[in-house]
Design a protein around this motif. Structure first.
Motif, PDB file in Angstrom:
ATOM      1  N   ASP A   7     -16.542  -5.324   2.458  1.00  0.00           N
ATOM      2  CA  ASP A   7     -17.720  -5.442   3.444  1.00  0.00           C
ATOM      3  C   ASP A   7     -17.315  -5.149   4.900  1.00  0.00           C
ATOM      4  O   ASP A   7     -18.147  -4.539   5.726  1.00  0.00           O
ATOM      5  CB  ASP A   7     -18.512  -6.811   3.498  1.00  0.00           C
ATOM      6  CG  ASP A   7     -18.894  -7.020   2.148  1.00  0.00           C
ATOM      7  OD1 ASP A   7     -19.020  -6.142   1.266  1.00  0.00           O
ATOM      8  OD2 ASP A   7     -19.202  -8.303   1.694  1.00  0.00           O
ATOM      9  N   PHE A   8     -16.164  -5.507   5.349  1.00  0.00           N
ATOM     10  CA  PHE A   8     -15.884  -5.052   6.676  1.00  0.00           C
ATOM     11  C   PHE A   8     -14.804  -3.911   6.904  1.00  0.00           C
ATOM     12  O   PHE A   8     -15.024  -3.325   8.085  1.00  0.00           O
ATOM     13  CB  PHE A   8     -14.775  -6.384   7.385  1.00  0.00           C
ATOM     14  CG  PHE A   8     -15.653  -7.733   7.449  1.00  0.00           C
ATOM     15  CD1 PHE A   8     -16.346  -7.810   8.317  1.00  0.00           C
ATOM     16  CD2 PHE A   8     -15.197  -8.825   6.359  1.00  0.00           C
ATOM     17  CE1 PHE A   8     -17.051  -9.177   8.458  1.00  0.00           C
ATOM     18  CE2 PHE A   8     -15.784 -10.104   6.431  1.00  0.00           C
ATOM     19  CZ  PHE A   8     -16.722 -10.094   7.497  1.00  0.00           C
ATOM     20  N   PRO A  10     -15.331  -0.698   6.551  1.00  0.00           N
ATOM     21  CA  PRO A  10     -16.101   0.453   7.296  1.00  0.00           C
ATOM     22  C   PRO A  10     -16.127   0.269   8.838  1.00  0.00           C
ATOM     23  O   PRO A  10     -16.335   1.247   9.493  1.00  0.00           O
ATOM     24  CB  PRO A  10     -17.326   0.555   6.608  1.00  0.00           C
ATOM     25  CG  PRO A  10     -17.197  -0.199   5.317  1.00  0.00           C
ATOM     26  CD  PRO A  10     -16.365  -1.452   5.553  1.00  0.00           C
ATOM     27  N   TYR A  11     -16.115  -1.156   9.390  1.00  0.00           N
ATOM     28  CA  TYR A  11     -16.311  -1.295  10.434  1.00  0.00           C
ATOM     29  C   TYR A  11     -14.876  -1.425  11.369  1.00  0.00           C
ATOM     30  O   TYR A  11     -15.113  -1.725  12.479  1.00  0.00           O
ATOM     31  CB  TYR A  11     -16.953  -2.462  10.683  1.00  0.00           C
ATOM     32  CG  TYR A  11     -18.449  -2.367  10.361  1.00  0.00           C
ATOM     33  CD1 TYR A  11     -19.539  -1.680  10.840  1.00  0.00           C
ATOM     34  CD2 TYR A  11     -18.843  -3.168   8.929  1.00  0.00           C
ATOM     35  CE1 TYR A  11     -20.422  -1.502  10.010  1.00  0.00           C
ATOM     36  CE2 TYR A  11     -19.806  -3.021   8.390  1.00  0.00           C
ATOM     37  CZ  TYR A  11     -20.726  -2.227   8.793  1.00  0.00           C
ATOM     38  OH  TYR A  11     -22.285  -2.126   8.481  1.00  0.00           O
ATOM     39  N   LEU A  12     -13.907  -1.475  10.578  1.00  0.00           N
ATOM     40  CA  LEU A  12     -12.539  -1.232  11.210  1.00  0.00           C
ATOM     41  C   LEU A  12     -11.777   0.070  11.402  1.00  0.00           C
ATOM     42  O   LEU A  12     -12.351   1.026  10.856  1.00  0.00           O
ATOM     43  CB  LEU A  12     -11.654  -2.296  10.247  1.00  0.00           C
ATOM     44  CG  LEU A  12     -11.922  -3.618   9.859  1.00  0.00           C
ATOM     45  CD1 LEU A  12     -10.998  -4.149   8.747  1.00  0.00           C
ATOM     46  CD2 LEU A  12     -12.042  -4.718  11.153  1.00  0.00           C
ATOM     47  N   ASN A  13     -10.888  -0.054  12.212  1.00  0.00           N
ATOM     48  CA  ASN A  13     -10.247   1.299  12.617  1.00  0.00           C
ATOM     49  C   ASN A  13      -9.220   1.629  11.505  1.00  0.00           C
ATOM     50  O   ASN A  13      -8.970   1.052  10.542  1.00  0.00           O
ATOM     51  CB  ASN A  13      -9.627   1.177  14.054  1.00  0.00           C
ATOM     52  CG  ASN A  13      -8.512   0.400  14.059  1.00  0.00           C
ATOM     53  OD1 ASN A  13      -7.954   0.010  13.090  1.00  0.00           O
ATOM     54  ND2 ASN A  13      -8.146  -0.378  15.220  1.00  0.00           N
ATOM     55  N   ASP A  14      -8.910   2.989  11.717  1.00  0.00           N
ATOM     56  CA  ASP A  14      -7.971   3.634  10.472  1.00  0.00           C
ATOM     57  C   ASP A  14      -6.787   2.574  10.481  1.00  0.00           C
ATOM     58  O   ASP A  14      -6.047   2.502   9.533  1.00  0.00           O
ATOM     59  CB  ASP A  14      -7.772   4.765  10.922  1.00  0.00           C
ATOM     60  CG  ASP A  14      -8.889   5.691  10.900  1.00  0.00           C
ATOM     61  OD1 ASP A  14      -9.911   5.552  10.116  1.00  0.00           O
ATOM     62  OD2 ASP A  14      -8.798   6.882  11.636  1.00  0.00           O
ATOM     63  N   ASP A  16      -6.294  -0.586  11.002  1.00  0.00           N
ATOM     64  CA  ASP A  16      -6.414  -1.727  10.016  1.00  0.00           C
ATOM     65  C   ASP A  16      -6.818  -1.486   8.668  1.00  0.00           C
ATOM     66  O   ASP A  16      -6.262  -2.332   7.720  1.00  0.00           O
ATOM     67  CB  ASP A  16      -7.878  -2.401  10.582  1.00  0.00           C
ATOM     68  CG  ASP A  16      -7.706  -3.082  11.876  1.00  0.00           C
ATOM     69  OD1 ASP A  16      -6.433  -3.524  12.314  1.00  0.00           O
ATOM     70  OD2 ASP A  16      -8.647  -3.257  12.816  1.00  0.00           O
ATOM     71  N   ARG A  17      -7.373  -0.372   8.074  1.00  0.00           N
ATOM     72  CA  ARG A  17      -7.669   0.077   6.930  1.00  0.00           C
ATOM     73  C   ARG A  17      -6.141   0.515   6.079  1.00  0.00           C
ATOM     74  O   ARG A  17      -6.004  -0.004   5.148  1.00  0.00           O
ATOM     75  CB  ARG A  17      -8.559   1.274   6.857  1.00  0.00           C
ATOM     76  CG  ARG A  17     -10.037   0.856   6.926  1.00  0.00           C
ATOM     77  CD  ARG A  17     -10.860   1.879   6.606  1.00  0.00           C
ATOM     78  NE  ARG A  17     -10.957   3.316   7.382  1.00  0.00           N
ATOM     79  CZ  ARG A  17     -11.721   3.006   8.852  1.00  0.00           C
ATOM     80  NH1 ARG A  17     -12.613   2.104   8.912  1.00  0.00           N
ATOM     81  NH2 ARG A  17     -11.878   4.057   9.511  1.00  0.00           N
TER      82      ARG A  17
END
Length: 153
Positions: A7-8, A10-14, A16-17
């Motif tokens: 859920d989080f 999409p709101y994190l930066n590249d 973090d992903r």
């Protein structure tokens, strides 16, 4: 209330992903190395250790030991671990029983216990491509026997 890390994401930066994917891979590889069981990455993704590591931006070190412990406590995975231990014990017993036997005695032992035939759970779950890959490594007579045994011919 615990929410999924997905859920989080999409709101994190590249970064973090990428950190999330790296953490999942590290835990999955470590668990598979120790237990020989592959775990669905989705199960690993929502472990508290992964969530803390990713949401902190990597400031909290990835606790692989805690993640592995969490995975081992999950019922479906613990059942798979028990099954793997039982299978390993059975293989160990067969090896110790046959260690000092002659070739003919080993063959008789295998026939008496049904070890000379493919296991139904393995043969049924194999795709045609898997069977064909095995056939490539066999000689002509062995290919015929294998194909007949598995209903390929």
């Amino acid at each position: 209330m615990t929410t999924k890390i997905d859920d989080f994401l999409p709101y994190l930066n590249d970064e973090d992903r990428a950190n999330h994917l790296k953490a999942i891979g590290s835990i999955g590889d470590a668990f598979a190395y120790r237990t020989s069981i592959k775990v669905d990455p989705q199960r690993i993704s929502n472990l508290p250790a992964v969530r803390e590591h990713v949401l902190s931006g990597g400031a909290i070190a990835l606790d692989i030991e805690a993640a592995i412990s969490s995975l081992k406590n999950e019922p479906s995975i613990s059942n798979a671990l028990i099954a793997a231990e039982v299978e390993e014990a059975e293989i160990g017993k067969i090896q110790s029983d046959t260690a000092t036997m002659s070739r003919a005695d080993r063959l008789t032992y295998a026939r008496e216990r049904g070890l000379d035939r493919p296991r139904a759970d393995v043969a049924d779950s194999m795709s045609l491509n898997s069977h064909l890959a095995i056939l490539q490594g066999l000689g002509p007579q062995q290919r015929i026997a294998y194909a007949r045994r598995h209903g390929i011919s």
